[in-house]
Design a protein around this motif. Sequence first.
Motif, mmCIF file in Angstrom:
data_model
loop_
_atom_site.group_PDB
_atom_site.id
_atom_site.type_symbol
_atom_site.label_atom_id
_atom_site.label_comp_id
_atom_site.label_asym_id
_atom_site.label_seq_id
_atom_site.Cartn_x
_atom_site.Cartn_y
_atom_site.Cartn_z
ATOM 1 N N GLY A 184 4.856 -2.636 -7.532
ATOM 2 C CA GLY A 184 5.045 -1.647 -6.482
ATOM 3 C C GLY A 184 5.793 -0.419 -6.958
ATOM 4 N N ARG A 185 6.764 -0.625 -7.842
ATOM 5 C CA ARG A 185 7.496 0.519 -8.406
ATOM 6 C C ARG A 185 6.597 1.353 -9.301
ATOM 7 N NH1 ARG A 185 13.099 -2.565 -10.154
ATOM 8 N NH2 ARG A 185 14.272 -2.186 -8.214
ATOM 9 N N TYR A 186 5.746 0.701 -10.055
ATOM 10 C CA TYR A 186 4.841 1.423 -10.942
ATOM 11 C C TYR A 186 3.775 2.200 -10.170
ATOM 12 C CZ TYR A 186 6.421 -0.916 -15.267
ATOM 13 O OH TYR A 186 7.147 -1.356 -16.344
ATOM 14 N N ASP A 187 3.299 1.623 -9.062
ATOM 15 C CA ASP A 187 2.147 2.197 -8.369
ATOM 16 C C ASP A 187 2.371 2.113 -6.860
ATOM 17 O OD1 ASP A 187 -0.399 2.766 -7.272
ATOM 18 O OD2 ASP A 187 -1.379 2.097 -9.122
ATOM 19 N N SER A 188 2.831 3.207 -6.266
ATOM 20 C CA SER A 188 3.135 3.217 -4.836
ATOM 21 C C SER A 188 1.882 3.067 -3.984
ATOM 22 C CB SER A 188 3.879 4.507 -4.466
ATOM 23 O OG SER A 188 3.108 5.655 -4.805
ATOM 24 N N THR A 189 0.740 3.529 -4.493
ATOM 25 C CA THR A 189 -0.519 3.371 -3.752
ATOM 26 C C THR A 189 -0.871 1.900 -3.624
ATOM 27 O OG1 THR A 189 -1.306 5.507 -4.539
ATOM 28 C CG2 THR A 189 -2.956 3.983 -3.693
ATOM 29 N N LEU A 190 -0.751 1.162 -4.725
ATOM 30 C CA LEU A 190 -1.023 -0.275 -4.696
ATOM 31 C C LEU A 190 0.001 -1.004 -3.826
ATOM 32 C CD1 LEU A 190 -2.618 -2.724 -5.610
ATOM 33 C CD2 LEU A 190 -1.260 -2.765 -7.713
ATOM 34 N N ALA A 191 1.261 -0.556 -3.850
ATOM 35 C CA ALA A 191 2.283 -1.176 -3.010
ATOM 36 C C ALA A 191 1.890 -1.092 -1.540
ATOM 37 C CB ALA A 191 3.631 -0.493 -3.242
ATOM 38 N N GLU A 192 1.358 0.066 -1.128
ATOM 39 C CA GLU A 192 0.916 0.226 0.259
ATOM 40 C C GLU A 192 -0.267 -0.675 0.556
ATOM 41 O OE1 GLU A 192 -0.561 3.772 3.307
ATOM 42 O OE2 GLU A 192 -0.410 4.157 1.155
ATOM 43 N N GLU A 193 -1.187 -0.782 -0.398
ATOM 44 C CA GLU A 193 -2.359 -1.629 -0.191
ATOM 45 C C GLU A 193 -1.970 -3.101 -0.088
ATOM 46 O OE1 GLU A 193 -5.044 -0.605 -3.347
ATOM 47 O OE2 GLU A 193 -5.396 1.414 -2.570
ATOM 48 N N MET A 194 -0.967 -3.538 -0.856
ATOM 49 C CA MET A 194 -0.506 -4.925 -0.759
ATOM 50 C C MET A 194 0.148 -5.171 0.599
ATOM 51 S SD MET A 194 0.897 -5.972 -4.565
ATOM 52 C CE MET A 194 2.138 -4.668 -4.686
ATOM 53 N N GLY A 195 0.923 -4.173 1.083
ATOM 54 C CA GLY A 195 1.540 -4.321 2.388
ATOM 55 C C GLY A 195 0.508 -4.507 3.482
ATOM 56 N N LYS A 196 -0.567 -3.706 3.444
ATOM 57 C CA LYS A 196 -1.607 -3.801 4.460
ATOM 58 C C LYS A 196 -2.486 -5.040 4.266
ATOM 59 C CE LYS A 196 -1.904 0.873 6.131
ATOM 60 N NZ LYS A 196 -2.801 1.844 6.779
ATOM 61 N N GLU A 197 -2.426 -5.625 3.078
ATOM 62 C CA GLU A 197 -3.195 -6.836 2.801
ATOM 63 C C GLU A 197 -2.479 -8.086 3.331
ATOM 64 O OE1 GLU A 197 -6.550 -8.666 1.686
ATOM 65 O OE2 GLU A 197 -6.260 -6.553 1.183
ATOM 66 N N GLY A 198 -1.233 -7.939 3.778
ATOM 67 C CA GLY A 198 -0.533 -9.080 4.373
ATOM 68 C C GLY A 198 0.780 -9.448 3.727
#
Length: 464
Positions: free
Chosen positions: A125-139
């Motif tokens: 999540g620190r490396y990639d904020s876009t992926l961090a958001e996608e993981m949050g929305k994934e559950g």
Amino acid sequence: MNSLDSGHEPLGSLTNIEELERRLSSPSDIASERLYALGHEGHGLAQPLVLMLREAAEIWMSSMNSPSSVSKHARNAVSTVSSEEKKDDGDVNLALPEELNKQAVTKMHETQYLHRALSLHLAVGRYDSTLAEEMGKEGSHSLLSRLARFDLNAINHNWSEEDEDAIVELQDLACEIGSLSSGAFPMKYSPYTKEEMLKRLPLHFMMKPVATAGCANELEECKEQSVLINQVSIRQSAQEDVGFVMWPSAVVLSSWIISNPSLVHGRSIIELGAGCGLVGLVTAGVVKNTNCLMGCDSASSPPKSGAKVIMTDFNEVVLKNIKRNIHLNTVGDFARAEKLDFYEQSGSNGAGGWLDGLGERREAVDLVLAADVICKPEDAVAASNTIFDCLKPGGEAYVVSADAAHRFGVERFESECIRLGMIVCTTDVNELYNGQLLLEQSLGQTSGFIEGMMLTMFHITKLR
């Protein structure tokens, strides 16, 4: 970026967390896996990572039933995760038994595994904020929220200090992952579609020197570069947000630079209106390669050639994205992002020196680079003032822009530079290297590109 060949094992099939940690150990690695997951597996990278985290939590909970972990009285007190709970946006029942053996939580392999899973999510999540958001929305947020809310005092148990520390550390990790979200925490379960995730991927530019460029006798320095560019994912709401996306002139100027590496040798450099940063990143890559050719121990060592690439913009959101792209392309030792507002420069500093975001006078540079920085007539005045103030006497600038049919105010730029006493030479980009700077595949990824649009290169010199 990693080579993704036919033997690339999908992340979703991996259960070895050490392999996951290895495969996701840098921003560029993560970008590669995101590209591969959508292109070859049909889903985003968030899905397997969230499944891994949920599995780690479930294994941790089910292990409470183990005789080696739980006292005889507590053995039947553990509730496993029900299918209904798992359906609830990825929620996991994190209730713990009332009695555990002393230090059981601390010593459990399952606790250590969950700790590593959370740590991996935090690093990614620190490396990639876009992926961090996608993981949050994934559950993942629902799971993290429940873990963070776990109340030690609500359980009638005499915890050992080690056990309390172990559980609190898991909670701290969960909270830290949640804090990476730019929006509300926890996010509602609403995964992005594949089409949406494709639009959120970093752009991939393969910048190659043109065959007839002046680097023919210095081929080692004219290395092609693979550059990843994150655009700003939030919607543009004003003209000041033009740096959220990539523009055509940046591709042309980047191709020019990589084809003429001697242009940056030993020079201090500033990019104006950097936007997503392609020009500055490519320039930093040339400096990095030159540094290595000069005999450095590592390509990551600070430049021996004396070149420094300062990537500037005035928009805070854009500056944050530039820093992210510098990190993504591992050129942090060769480039940095700083705030510079065109409209704060006077155009009267003959000795050179520009004002930064704090209003402090900064040292003039040898070389100014800029691409598509004029959107209205006032920008032509401000840009010429800025170039004059940024350059040392004898310094030069290369500016590429679409013509006045596509960029209002560009027709005033040359006269404004001349007004300040600078020498200007203009060239139609189609006439440079027989049009080879117009890389169709790369230009097709940019905003506002229209086939046949006219692009001009301005070569500007500040007299001594």
